[in-house]
Design a protein around this motif. Structure first.
Motif, PDB file in Angstrom:
ATOM      1  N   SER A  34    -114.679 -10.268  48.071  1.00 22.89           N
ATOM      2  CA  SER A  34    -114.470 -10.186  49.515  1.00 22.89           C
ATOM      3  C   SER A  34    -113.024  -9.816  49.849  1.00 22.89           C
ATOM      4  CB  SER A  34    -114.850 -11.521  50.166  1.00 22.89           C
ATOM      5  OG  SER A  34    -116.227 -11.764  50.030  1.00 22.89           O
ATOM      6  N   LEU A  35    -112.675  -8.585  49.568  1.00 23.42           N
ATOM      7  CA  LEU A  35    -111.368  -8.046  49.917  1.00 23.42           C
ATOM      8  C   LEU A  35    -111.541  -6.603  50.356  1.00 23.42           C
ATOM      9  CD1 LEU A  35    -109.199  -9.408  46.954  1.00 23.42           C
ATOM     10  CD2 LEU A  35    -109.175 -10.246  49.304  1.00 23.42           C
ATOM     11  N   GLY A  36    -110.576  -6.105  51.153  1.00 27.80           N
ATOM     12  CA  GLY A  36    -110.621  -4.740  51.634  1.00 27.80           C
ATOM     13  C   GLY A  36    -109.672  -3.836  50.871  1.00 27.80           C
ATOM     14  N   PRO A  37    -109.648  -2.546  51.219  1.00 25.55           N
ATOM     15  CA  PRO A  37    -108.832  -1.587  50.468  1.00 25.55           C
ATOM     16  C   PRO A  37    -107.400  -1.469  50.948  1.00 25.55           C
ATOM     17  CG  PRO A  37    -110.117  -0.428  52.109  1.00 25.55           C
ATOM     18  CD  PRO A  37    -110.493  -1.886  52.239  1.00 25.55           C
ATOM     19  N   GLU A  38    -107.014  -2.128  52.051  1.00 20.43           N
ATOM     20  CA  GLU A  38    -105.761  -1.782  52.713  1.00 20.43           C
ATOM     21  C   GLU A  38    -104.514  -2.035  51.870  1.00 20.43           C
ATOM     22  OE1 GLU A  38    -107.213  -5.761  54.435  1.00 20.43           O
ATOM     23  OE2 GLU A  38    -108.069  -3.851  53.815  1.00 20.43           O
ATOM     24  N   ASN A  39    -104.387  -3.222  51.260  1.00 18.00           N
ATOM     25  CA  ASN A  39    -103.154  -3.517  50.537  1.00 18.00           C
ATOM     26  C   ASN A  39    -102.916  -2.605  49.338  1.00 18.00           C
ATOM     27  OD1 ASN A  39    -103.603  -5.790  52.302  1.00 18.00           O
ATOM     28  ND2 ASN A  39    -102.040  -6.872  51.141  1.00 18.00           N
ATOM     29  N   PRO A  40    -103.877  -2.443  48.412  1.00 19.57           N
ATOM     30  CA  PRO A  40    -103.596  -1.564  47.276  1.00 19.57           C
ATOM     31  C   PRO A  40    -103.401  -0.109  47.674  1.00 19.57           C
ATOM     32  CG  PRO A  40    -105.874  -2.333  47.223  1.00 19.57           C
ATOM     33  CD  PRO A  40    -105.176  -3.128  48.267  1.00 19.57           C
ATOM     34  N   VAL A  41    -104.145   0.381  48.670  1.00 18.88           N
ATOM     35  CA  VAL A  41    -103.974   1.779  49.072  1.00 18.88           C
ATOM     36  C   VAL A  41    -102.615   1.982  49.734  1.00 18.88           C
ATOM     37  CG1 VAL A  41    -104.872   3.624  50.528  1.00 18.88           C
ATOM     38  CG2 VAL A  41    -106.450   2.177  49.254  1.00 18.88           C
ATOM     39  N   ILE A  42    -102.181   1.032  50.553  1.00 19.18           N
ATOM     40  CA  ILE A  42    -100.838   1.127  51.132  1.00 19.18           C
ATOM     41  C   ILE A  42     -99.796   1.162  50.025  1.00 19.18           C
ATOM     42  CG2 ILE A  42     -99.093  -0.193  52.393  1.00 19.18           C
ATOM     43  CD1 ILE A  42    -101.269  -1.030  54.354  1.00 19.18           C
ATOM     44  N   MET A  43     -99.950   0.303  49.025  1.00 17.61           N
ATOM     45  CA  MET A  43     -98.975   0.252  47.938  1.00 17.61           C
ATOM     46  C   MET A  43     -98.923   1.568  47.166  1.00 17.61           C
ATOM     47  SD  MET A  43     -98.636  -2.589  44.909  1.00 17.61           S
ATOM     48  CE  MET A  43     -98.829  -3.856  46.142  1.00 17.61           C
ATOM     49  N   GLY A  51    -106.457 -13.007  41.710  1.00 15.12           N
ATOM     50  CA  GLY A  51    -105.831 -11.790  41.207  1.00 15.12           C
ATOM     51  C   GLY A  51    -106.519 -10.486  41.519  1.00 15.12           C
ATOM     52  N   PHE A  52    -107.643 -10.488  42.237  1.00 15.43           N
ATOM     53  CA  PHE A  52    -108.260  -9.225  42.633  1.00 15.43           C
ATOM     54  C   PHE A  52    -107.327  -8.459  43.559  1.00 15.43           C
ATOM     55  CE2 PHE A  52    -112.255 -11.440  41.466  1.00 15.43           C
ATOM     56  CZ  PHE A  52    -112.773 -10.474  40.622  1.00 15.43           C
ATOM     57  N   ARG A  53    -107.255  -7.148  43.362  1.00 16.53           N
ATOM     58  CA  ARG A  53    -106.372  -6.303  44.159  1.00 16.53           C
ATOM     59  C   ARG A  53    -107.095  -5.866  45.430  1.00 16.53           C
ATOM     60  NH1 ARG A  53    -103.802  -8.680  40.148  1.00 16.53           N
ATOM     61  NH2 ARG A  53    -101.899  -7.623  39.504  1.00 16.53           N
ATOM     62  N   GLY A  54    -106.671  -6.393  46.575  1.00 16.77           N
ATOM     63  CA  GLY A  54    -107.323  -6.044  47.826  1.00 16.77           C
ATOM     64  C   GLY A  54    -106.655  -6.714  49.001  1.00 16.77           C
ATOM     65  N   GLY A  55    -107.076  -6.305  50.212  1.00 19.40           N
ATOM     66  CA  GLY A  55    -106.491  -6.825  51.440  1.00 19.40           C
ATOM     67  C   GLY A  55    -107.415  -7.788  52.144  1.00 19.40           C
ATOM     68  N   ARG A  56    -106.905  -8.401  53.212  1.00 20.54           N
ATOM     69  CA  ARG A  56    -107.607  -9.506  53.855  1.00 20.54           C
ATOM     70  C   ARG A  56    -108.098  -9.201  55.255  1.00 20.54           C
ATOM     71  NH1 ARG A  56    -102.216 -11.768  52.045  1.00 20.54           N
ATOM     72  NH2 ARG A  56    -102.545 -11.823  49.809  1.00 20.54           N
ATOM     73  N   ILE A  57    -107.831  -8.017  55.781  1.00 21.33           N
ATOM     74  CA  ILE A  57    -108.177  -7.733  57.177  1.00 21.33           C
ATOM     75  C   ILE A  57    -109.683  -7.608  57.358  1.00 21.33           C
ATOM     76  CG2 ILE A  57    -108.019  -6.016  59.012  1.00 21.33           C
ATOM     77  CD1 ILE A  57    -105.153  -5.539  58.249  1.00 21.33           C
ATOM     78  N   PHE A  58    -110.334  -6.743  56.597  1.00 24.05           N
ATOM     79  CA  PHE A  58    -111.756  -6.491  56.802  1.00 24.05           C
ATOM     80  C   PHE A  58    -112.632  -7.718  56.542  1.00 24.05           C
ATOM     81  CE2 PHE A  58    -110.446  -1.941  56.004  1.00 24.05           C
ATOM     82  CZ  PHE A  58    -110.537  -1.589  57.344  1.00 24.05           C
TER      83      PHE A  58
END
Length: 434
Positions: A134-143, A339-346
């Motif tokens: 349950s994480l979104g793509p925003e954080n890793p894609v921004i990075m 440790g999963f790479r992902g964002g929290r907004i979605f």
């Protein structure tokens, strides 16, 4: 001097020194780099999410069908989430740079990472998106976009200031994520608040706004994203709607704060395992158990799943909606901690929407649109601590002129609840930011 204890605000418009405006000749050279970064950031986002969706179809459709297993059976959820933890754990363990820094320490802004880290981070993000955490793509894609823009920009256009490239990449990615540059402008303006800056506000957001516009337009032209949930339209504002929005937003914020308070402790528990090949598979197993409890809609980033909820707001009971909200929040907490790479907004949007629809199911006089928008607002305020993004996201889900005024009112007590509290982001020593 004060009048009855209240300071008198004097007109100092002609007394305070004004910041000189940035001349147009200084802004014009920024347009082309901003447009290029915006288009590139959008294309990379679409590539990552597109590949992840194709992989998701294989992992959750073709593969279980070939094996004769129900794709969303308890057995397959446990197998798939645990396997995703194993695969991401291998990438984090073996890839150069370990697929970037600990995601628990990251927000929407990102410092440039070495280009050699980018491939591992992209693979880890795509595996996570396809596998169901349950994480979104925003954080890793921004990075990734920040790293590429910074590395290429300094080599191709060394005369431009280095700090410009991360800001352009962040704005471009946010614009691409939401399909509108307004979100990017709001995030950048909020980041600039309280910081010394040269020139007027619009001088400082000019280039990021251009990048966000290019990113949003590229996304819109290629995929036509729509965030409106097409909930039943609202009529004119009622006092009862105002009260409902105040209560729902505040309760959703309190629910989100519960996860925020638990975040350092859950993260510390996974960190004590000492190795990504222990923490991530165990996290995947826990996520599989949570998925079995909450059902298939509590898997993945939650954006398409929230559309299913909104498409049938009377299809679940209040208890079922609340169960999905709590399970999804627990899944977000575990996925962000292990440790999963992902964002929290979605995922937060799904949690807030399920909470708001549960309020509607419990009290049918509460309009679905009010419940969803207020629930998303309160949850995002607690999880992201981004006021403008929270208001904007909640408003675009419900295309109604009335809802914006209600959200502005509801944001006031919700913000008082969350401001000054720990954030769902950790320092390097594992303590929460404030």
């Amino acid at each position: 001097m004060p009048v009855y204890g209240v300071p008198v605000v004097q007109d100092t418009a002609h007394q305070a020194p004004t910041t000189p405006a940035v001349p147009a000749r200084a802004l014009l050279p920024l347009i082309l780099p901003a447009l290029v970064v915006g288009i590139g950031a959008s294309l990379l986002l679409l590539l990552v999410t597109g590949l992840a969706e194709r992989l998701q179809e294989v992992l959750w459709g073709d593969l279980p069908d070939a094996l004769g297993i129900g794709p969303y059976s308890v057995a397959w959820m446990l197998i798939m989430l645990t396997a995703t933890g194993v695969m991401v754990g291998l990438v984090v363990w073996k890839a150069p740079g370990h697929a970037g820094p600990d995601p628990a320490t990251l927000g929407l802004t990102a410092a440039p990472i070495a280009p050699v880290v980018v491939p591992g981070l992209l693979v880890a993000a795509m595996l996570m998106l396809a596998g169901g955490p349950s994480l979104g793509p925003e954080n890793p894609v921004i990075m990734v976009n920040v790293a590429l823009a910074f590395w290429l920009g300094r080599r191709l256009l060394p005369r431009l200031p280095g700090p410009l490239w991360p800001v352009l990449a962040e704005a471009a990615t946010i614009g691409a994520l939401f399909g509108t540059p307004v979100a990017a402008a709001l995030v950048i303006s909020e980041a600039l608040a309280g910081r010394p800056a040269k020139g007027a506000l619009w001088d400082n957001v000019f280039a990021p706004l251009a990048a966000g516009t290019a990113g949003a337009m590229t996304t819109n032209l290629l995929t036509h994203p729509v965030f409106d949930l097409h909930l039943p339209p609202m009529g004119g504002p009622r006092w009862s709607d105002t009260l409902a929005a105040l209560v729902i937003a505040s309760l959703a914020a309190l629910l989100g704060l519960a996860a925020v308070e638990a975040f350092p402790y859950v993260h510390r528990a996974f960190s004590r395992l000492g190795h990504p090949m222990a923490a991530l598979p165990l996290g995947g197993l826990v996520l599989g158990l949570l998925g079995a409890l909450g059902g298939r809609l509590t898997l993945f980033k939650g954006l398409s799943e929230v559309g299913e909820l909104a498409g049938n707001p009377d299809g679940w009971t209040a208890g079922q909606f609340m169960t999905m909200a709590v399970v999804k929040l627990a899944a977000l907490l575990v996925a962000a901690s292990c440790g999963f790479r992902g964002g929290r907004i979605f995922p937060s949007v799904f949690i807030g929407a399920a909470f708001g629809l549960g309020a509607h199911a419990l009290v049918p006089s509460v309009p679905e649109a009010v419940g969803v928008a207020a629930g998303v607002l309160g949850m995002l305020l607690a999880i992201t601590r981004q006021g403008w993004v929270s208001l904007f996201t909640a408003a675009v889900l419900v295309a109604s002129p009335t809802i914006l005024a209600l959200l502005c009112v509801a944001s006031l007590p919700a913000w008082l609840l969350v401001t000054g509290r720990p954030q769902m982001q950790l320092k390097e020593d594992g303590t929460a930011l404030r």
